[in-house]
Design a protein around this motif. Structure first.
Motif, PDB file in Angstrom:
ATOM      1  N   LEU A  63       0.812  -1.218   0.000  1.00 27.59           N
ATOM      2  CA  LEU A  63       0.000   0.000   0.000  1.00 27.59           C
ATOM      3  C   LEU A  63       0.849   1.274   0.000  1.00 27.59           C
ATOM      4  O   LEU A  63       0.374   2.329  -0.416  1.00 27.59           O
ATOM      5  CB  LEU A  63      -0.969  -0.002   1.182  1.00 27.59           C
ATOM      6  CG  LEU A  63      -2.152  -0.970   1.035  1.00 27.59           C
ATOM      7  CD1 LEU A  63      -3.063  -0.891   2.258  1.00 27.59           C
ATOM      8  CD2 LEU A  63      -2.958  -0.667  -0.228  1.00 27.59           C
ATOM      9  N   PHE A  64       2.110   1.187   0.468  1.00 22.52           N
ATOM     10  CA  PHE A  64       3.001   2.350   0.344  1.00 22.52           C
ATOM     11  C   PHE A  64       3.372   2.578  -1.132  1.00 22.52           C
ATOM     12  O   PHE A  64       3.463   3.713  -1.591  1.00 22.52           O
ATOM     13  CB  PHE A  64       4.269   2.158   1.186  1.00 22.52           C
ATOM     14  CG  PHE A  64       4.068   2.442   2.649  1.00 22.52           C
ATOM     15  CD1 PHE A  64       4.018   3.742   3.124  1.00 22.52           C
ATOM     16  CD2 PHE A  64       3.923   1.409   3.566  1.00 22.52           C
ATOM     17  CE1 PHE A  64       3.828   4.012   4.480  1.00 22.52           C
ATOM     18  CE2 PHE A  64       3.732   1.663   4.923  1.00 22.52           C
ATOM     19  CZ  PHE A  64       3.684   2.964   5.382  1.00 22.52           C
ATOM     20  N   LYS A  65       3.583   1.482  -1.856  1.00 24.21           N
ATOM     21  CA  LYS A  65       3.871   1.613  -3.294  1.00 24.21           C
ATOM     22  C   LYS A  65       2.673   2.219  -4.020  1.00 24.21           C
ATOM     23  O   LYS A  65       2.809   3.108  -4.858  1.00 24.21           O
ATOM     24  CB  LYS A  65       4.209   0.237  -3.898  1.00 24.21           C
ATOM     25  CG  LYS A  65       5.517  -0.359  -3.390  1.00 24.21           C
ATOM     26  CD  LYS A  65       5.730  -1.744  -3.998  1.00 24.21           C
ATOM     27  CE  LYS A  65       6.677  -2.571  -3.149  1.00 24.21           C
ATOM     28  NZ  LYS A  65       6.754  -3.970  -3.572  1.00 24.21           N
ATOM     29  N   TYR A  66       1.493   1.689  -3.676  1.00 28.40           N
ATOM     30  CA  TYR A  66       0.276   2.250  -4.274  1.00 28.40           C
ATOM     31  C   TYR A  66       0.190   3.746  -3.955  1.00 28.40           C
ATOM     32  O   TYR A  66      -0.111   4.563  -4.833  1.00 28.40           O
ATOM     33  CB  TYR A  66      -0.968   1.530  -3.756  1.00 28.40           C
ATOM     34  CG  TYR A  66      -2.254   2.278  -4.044  1.00 28.40           C
ATOM     35  CD1 TYR A  66      -2.869   2.204  -5.296  1.00 28.40           C
ATOM     36  CD2 TYR A  66      -2.833   3.094  -3.068  1.00 28.40           C
ATOM     37  CE1 TYR A  66      -4.028   2.926  -5.564  1.00 28.40           C
ATOM     38  CE2 TYR A  66      -3.989   3.808  -3.332  1.00 28.40           C
ATOM     39  CZ  TYR A  66      -4.586   3.727  -4.576  1.00 28.40           C
ATOM     40  OH  TYR A  66      -5.723   4.454  -4.838  1.00 28.40           O
ATOM     41  N   ALA A  67       0.471   4.141  -2.702  1.00 33.09           N
ATOM     42  CA  ALA A  67       0.354   5.543  -2.291  1.00 33.09           C
ATOM     43  C   ALA A  67       1.270   6.432  -3.135  1.00 33.09           C
ATOM     44  O   ALA A  67       0.853   7.486  -3.629  1.00 33.09           O
ATOM     45  CB  ALA A  67       0.682   5.698  -0.803  1.00 33.09           C
ATOM     46  N   CYS A  68       2.522   5.999  -3.310  1.00 32.67           N
ATOM     47  CA  CYS A  68       3.482   6.802  -4.076  1.00 32.67           C
ATOM     48  C   CYS A  68       3.075   6.906  -5.537  1.00 32.67           C
ATOM     49  O   CYS A  68       3.115   7.986  -6.139  1.00 32.67           O
ATOM     50  CB  CYS A  68       4.883   6.195  -3.970  1.00 32.67           C
ATOM     51  SG  CYS A  68       5.554   6.291  -2.299  1.00 32.67           S
ATOM     52  N   LEU A  69       2.670   5.776  -6.126  1.00 34.47           N
ATOM     53  CA  LEU A  69       2.313   5.798  -7.543  1.00 34.47           C
ATOM     54  C   LEU A  69       0.968   6.483  -7.780  1.00 34.47           C
ATOM     55  O   LEU A  69       0.787   7.169  -8.791  1.00 34.47           O
ATOM     56  CB  LEU A  69       2.312   4.378  -8.103  1.00 34.47           C
ATOM     57  CG  LEU A  69       3.729   3.940  -8.481  1.00 34.47           C
ATOM     58  CD1 LEU A  69       3.858   2.433  -8.533  1.00 34.47           C
ATOM     59  CD2 LEU A  69       4.121   4.554  -9.824  1.00 34.47           C
ATOM     60  N   ALA A  70       0.026   6.313  -6.844  1.00 34.23           N
ATOM     61  CA  ALA A  70      -1.266   6.997  -6.987  1.00 34.23           C
ATOM     62  C   ALA A  70      -1.043   8.506  -7.007  1.00 34.23           C
ATOM     63  O   ALA A  70      -1.656   9.228  -7.807  1.00 34.23           O
ATOM     64  CB  ALA A  70      -2.202   6.615  -5.838  1.00 34.23           C
ATOM     65  N   ALA A  71      -0.153   8.990  -6.144  1.00 34.36           N
ATOM     66  CA  ALA A  71       0.157  10.422  -6.114  1.00 34.36           C
ATOM     67  C   ALA A  71       0.620  10.889  -7.491  1.00 34.36           C
ATOM     68  O   ALA A  71       0.179  11.927  -7.997  1.00 34.36           O
ATOM     69  CB  ALA A  71       1.228  10.708  -5.064  1.00 34.36           C
TER      70      ALA A  71
END
Lengths: 278, 278
Positions: free
Chosen positions: B168-176
């Protein structure tokens, strides 16, 4: 194996090999694909090809399969058999069954989001999938089911079945129209197709309630846990003969309803014929 | 309550009142919102407003919360406490906990699909959410976790943490970056942002492994079940002092990595400062 089953198994085969993938294949295998066939029959009735609906239908089977796996867990209905074999948690353990259900649910959305549909169609399909599989659809039906007491009336039982079983039939009918209207000049009468799905779901569940009593576990391929779990079913309100009559009435009703459809209904009528003889 | 928490609770408040809704609110309440804050800090560093990222961040909290509920179940880690109170199944029963997790997971996709993002952005976000929450991300990490034996090595432990916590940290960075690039002329360096999320996840999990030992259950607000479940943690490979040193090294490393970012990193550095002092 028909083409859709090949498509389904190829899709799952693309995952990295691991125990959850194995449990997914195990659980997806042996389904009757009733809901996908409803979707295909409407798509064909609109003049499109069956495989135009494969991604949307794949999502149905993923959701259907996850819901059965979680429904069979000891914390829910505690059923040992499903689709003629051990239920997922009996075969793979409870932790793997929980995770396999979660994986199927998660990737149901990918079936659509990663397809070759255009972005607008993807978003429409995902929105109705959430609507009918989520807290205002199938999961709401599950909630009513697990919290129902033995005093519920016919109308409350109908509400459970309409949400729990009807949810994915409603999605199937509406998904067909969203796909068709993305390619053809067809108007979506939302209420008509939602009601069509609802009618299909009620017939399907009424038959299941009947089969739970008149067929053996060997014939249904699953644990008949309703009486053990003291579940209210259609047979709590009528006799076997009355239920048979009621199901005949429901088939007449839906055929009459289909006379007002804006697609060629011959394929869906074939499905209904097969349902009536199952 | 900050604005995002208000947004989150308003979203859930829109569901029809029922026991699952109650259990959703119960479970969502009290989270530290670390991952959403990572997303917000990058969004602000790109010159956008925090609330441009609310729908994408809401999906994170729904997924995070569902995964904790299912992870705490008796069939998984069997934890009685979470976020300073009884875990969902201890408070509401196992059936409701299973269904509440399913509902949060299902509606995580709706947070995005029903938002005011354009269709292309919605589809991109849903695709990365599946990628990092699904069978090639968080659920894969869970699988490695539940099937790991006590002989795993450091690299295998890293793989568990990178998938389970890093997802979910990867998702957070890429979603941004997907949100920013939908509004601004910014290029997405996929590998850079995926690695950034991975680094954040590893720091977060290394701290959790440390806190499980040096803090009381009262301080962490959850059952420290790792030793009861004979789980391998970072402390299986190093002493408390060595782990503290290692975490210091990880913070230096990520700050160095951030010097190559194409956004203003001051907000994310503030988050890291808070993490380092938690």
């Amino acid at each position: 194996m028909n083409n859709f089953d090949e498509y389904l198994m190829n899709y799952v085969a693309s995952f990295k090999d691991n125990l959850i993938k194995e449990a997914m294949i195990y659980s997806l295998d042996g389904g009757k694909r009733f809901r996908p066939n409803v979707l295909f029959s409407i798509i064909k009735g609109c003049g499109l090809e069956e495989n135009d609906a494969y991604p949307a239908a794949l999502a149905i089977e993923f959701i259907q399969s996850y819901s059965l796996i979680h429904d069979d867990l000891p914390g829910m209905d505690n059923d040992d058999y499903r689709r003629g074999k051990l239920s997922c948690h009996k075969r793979f353990g409870e932790d793997i069954a929980i995770l396999t259900g979660d994986a199927l649910l998660t990737h149901a959305f990918e079936c659509i989001s990663n397809s070759n549909y255009d972005d607008k169609l993807k978003v429409n399909l995902i929105n109705i999938l959430v609507k009918y599989a989520g807290l205002e659809g199938m999961i709401y039906g599950q909630l009513l089911d697990v919290t129902a007491n033995t005093n519920i009336n016919k109308e409350q039982l109908f509400e459970i079945h309409d949400n729990k079983t009807g949810g994915l039939f409603k999605y199937a009918c509406l998904a067909a129209m969203y796909i068709a209207s993305s390619k053809l000049d067809i108007e979506i009468d939302y209420n008509y197709y939602e009601a069509l799905g609802s009618k299909m779901g009620i017939i399907f569940q009424s038959q299941d309630d009947l089969f739970d009593i008149i067929k053996t576990e060997n014939e249904t391929g699953k644990s008949n846990s309703d009486s053990r779990n003291q579940k209210i079913t259609a047979l709590s309100f009528m006799s076997v003969d009355e239920l048979k009559e009621h199901i005949d009435f429901l088939f007449k009703d839906i055929k009459n309803y289909l006379s007002k459809a804006n697609f060629d209904t011959k394929y869906l009528l074939e499905i209904l014929e097969r349902m009536q003889n199952r």
